[in-house]
Design an enzyme around this catalytic site. Structure first.
Site, PDB file in Angstrom:
ATOM      1  N   LYS A   1       0.837  -1.201   0.000  1.00  0.00           N
ATOM      2  CA  LYS A   1       0.000   0.000   0.000  1.00  0.00           C
ATOM      3  C   LYS A   1       0.871   1.250   0.000  1.00  0.00           C
ATOM      4  O   LYS A   1       1.860   1.329   0.742  1.00  0.00           O
ATOM      5  CB  LYS A   1      -0.921  -0.032   1.231  1.00  0.00           C
ATOM      6  CG  LYS A   1      -1.969   1.078   1.239  1.00  0.00           C
ATOM      7  CD  LYS A   1      -2.960   0.890   2.377  1.00  0.00           C
ATOM      8  CE  LYS A   1      -4.019   1.992   2.367  1.00  0.00           C
ATOM      9  NZ  LYS A   1      -5.031   1.804   3.431  1.00  0.00           N
TER      10      LYS A   1
ATOM     11  N   SER B   1      -9.453   2.759   1.729  1.00  0.00           N
ATOM     12  CA  SER B   1      -8.314   3.343   1.045  1.00  0.00           C
ATOM     13  C   SER B   1      -7.364   2.306   0.446  1.00  0.00           C
ATOM     14  O   SER B   1      -6.473   2.650  -0.333  1.00  0.00           O
ATOM     15  CB  SER B   1      -7.539   4.251   2.007  1.00  0.00           C
ATOM     16  OG  SER B   1      -7.018   3.510   3.103  1.00  0.00           O
TER      17      SER B   1
ATOM     18  N   SER C   1     -10.994   0.831   5.683  1.00  0.00           N
ATOM     19  CA  SER C   1     -10.105   0.910   4.527  1.00  0.00           C
ATOM     20  C   SER C   1      -9.530  -0.418   4.062  1.00  0.00           C
ATOM     21  O   SER C   1      -8.966  -0.490   2.974  1.00  0.00           O
ATOM     22  CB  SER C   1      -8.957   1.884   4.810  1.00  0.00           C
ATOM     23  OG  SER C   1      -9.435   3.207   4.802  1.00  0.00           O
TER      24      SER C   1
END
Length: 481
Positions: free
Chosen positions: A85, A160, A184
């Site tokens: 990420k 996210s 997320s």
């Protein structure tokens, strides 16, 4: 479009690939090359991986093959490709946080979870797309644009950890690390028909961390199966002296087969007691297509011999807890960015930071009192039940062009957080939560459910999720290209 390349490798579970790699049925070079070719083929359509380190990955794969050939010990993730990420620091690899402020930032050190994955043998392919500073459950930013849902590229992949979820669904890599404050990990897992675990705070220690006692943000594993999530959790979890809230428990148990039962635990083999609610006890508006999937999931547990009751804990105060503690943390961590780069921050994020800066000591104190009351209500709830079944998201994947849904089930959303209430209320409890594929809308859009477990009850939760997954096999349905 032609079928995705190398389905025998790129669509295989990580646990299967790990076995084939250790037995030398496959080489790390073969596995990494196959995934790089899948990235080349599909990533332009979905924009999931935004920084690609192909040359480095091939060098790491060759070195991994050499270690195995010479009889050297290898880790549980030996040869498995991953992309990290883009809010997680990776030493020597650009980490942008989805913001122009960090467009060229290359960290010198990496997050503890990334370090553990590398030490376990994982091979880095690059970085996955995120919203600006990871704020919001829709992945788009001014540097790279939006990530698109592999099941329908006109729709959001969530966020996210949206780049991670989309990449998993497309077979660009078999494992991914995510992080979760208000959904997320879980929201993109639901939107992209993959699995994601928000662990209890401290299960996966955070380092470096500006607010080491805070419990709002956690890092956790994502994959296409519950067993793969458990495998990655066995690597990411475990104590570390640099985290004051790290859980001091060995993580190797997560790597054991999820259908095994420990004879010392009488509850492990007992029928599950499942509570379910399609709308968090009326606390969150939910689109009918999502509520239908949740009800069907409850019926699956009934078919598995579980005791299933429509019930829900009292989430009073969860909204204040989440919004106040989130605002405080965003002001603490991102306040300096706002001071120096105000014109480079999106308006919704700017409003969140300024909200946090206006909070008083009394605001924080009240939120912590509510936090404690919520924890104890959940603790008591889980003396009666083993699993709480809820929707992950209040609606299916929405059009990629909009910033956030302004209405859910005919109810207006006040801001860009409101439509994520079904996820962030659970965040406020501190309980672990697992998003699992649970079905599709009539239009073919994925819908997941979240299984919530007792405080620090990740292993029992993973076992329940595995049973549901094996009974339904919704996660086997891959995107149609």
């Amino acid at each position: 479009m032609t079928a995705p390349v190398h389905p025998e490798i790129c669509d295989a579970p990580a646990t299967e690939l790990a076995r084939r790699l250790r037995s030398r049925e496959l080489s790390a070079r073969e596995v990494v090359t196959a995934h790089l070719e899948r990235v080349e083929q599909l990533n332009p359509r979905i924009n999931a991986i935004v920084t690609l380190t192909a040359d480095q990955a091939l060098k790491e794969a060759a070195a991994a093959d050499e270690r195995l050939a010479h009889g050297e010990p290898v880790g549980p993730l030996h040869g498995l490709p991953v992309a990290h990420k883009d809010t997680h620091n990776t030493a020597g690899i650009r980490t942008t946080h989805g913001s122009p402020v960090f467009a060229e930032y290359v960290p010198e050190r990496e997050d503890l979870s990334i370090e553990r994955m590398r030490e376990a043998g994982a091979i880095t392919l690059g970085k996955t797309n995120v919203p600006e500073f990871g704020a919001g459950s829709h992945t788009f930013n001014p540097l790279f644009g939006p990530t698109r849902n592999p099941y329908d590229t006109t729709r959001s992949a969530g966020g996210s950890s949206g780049g991670a979820a989309a990449a998993l669904a497309a077979g660009l890599h078999p494992l991914a690390d995510g992080s979760d404050m208000g959904g997320s990990i879980r929201n993109p897992a639901s939107f992209c028909n993959v699995v994601g675990l928000r662990p209890a705070p401290g299960r996966v220690p955070l380092w470096p961390d500006f607010t080491p006692y805070a419990t709002q943000v956690v890092q956790g594993p994502m994959a296409r199966t519950v067993a793969d999530v458990a495998l990655l959790l066995s690597v990411m979890a475990g104590p570390d002296p640099r985290s004051p809230i790290a859980i001091d428990q060995d993580a190797t148990a997560f790597a054991e087969p999820l259908d095994s039962r420990d004879s010392r635990d009488s509850r492990a083999s007992a029928p599950l007691r499942v509570a379910w609610s399609p709308d968090l006890g009326g606390a969150a508006p939910v689109e009918p297509a999502v509520a239908t999937v949740v009800e069907a999931a409850a019926q699956v547990f009934t078919g598995l011999g579980c005791t299933v009751v429509r019930d829900c804990p009292d989430f009073t105060g969860a909204d204040d807890v989440f919004r106040v503690l989130r605002g405080w943390q965003m002001a603490t961590v991102l306040g300096p960015v706002l001071h120096d780069h105000r014109d480079e921050v999106k308006p919704s994020l700017l409003a969140n930071i300024e909200f946090g800066q206006r909070l008083s000591g009394a605001d924080l104190g009240r939120a912590e009192l509510l936090h404690g009351e919520l924890f104890h209500r959940m603790r008591e709830f889980f003396t009666r039940y083993d699993v709480l079944l809820l929707p992950v998201s209040q609606l299916p994947p929405f059009p990629v062009e909009i910033e956030y849904p302004t209405e859910v089930a005919g109810v207006a959303m006040e801001d860009y957080l409101d439509w994520m209430r079904s996820a962030y209320y659970v965040s406020a409890t501190g309980c672990p939560s697992l998003a699992v594929p649970a079905g599709f809308t009539p239009e073919g859009l994925p819908v997941g459910v979240q299984l919530v477990g007792a405080h620090r009850g990740e292993l029992s939760l993973l076992r329940a999720g595995h049973r549901f997954e094996q009974a339904t096999r919704h996660g086997d349905r891959r995107p149609s290209w």
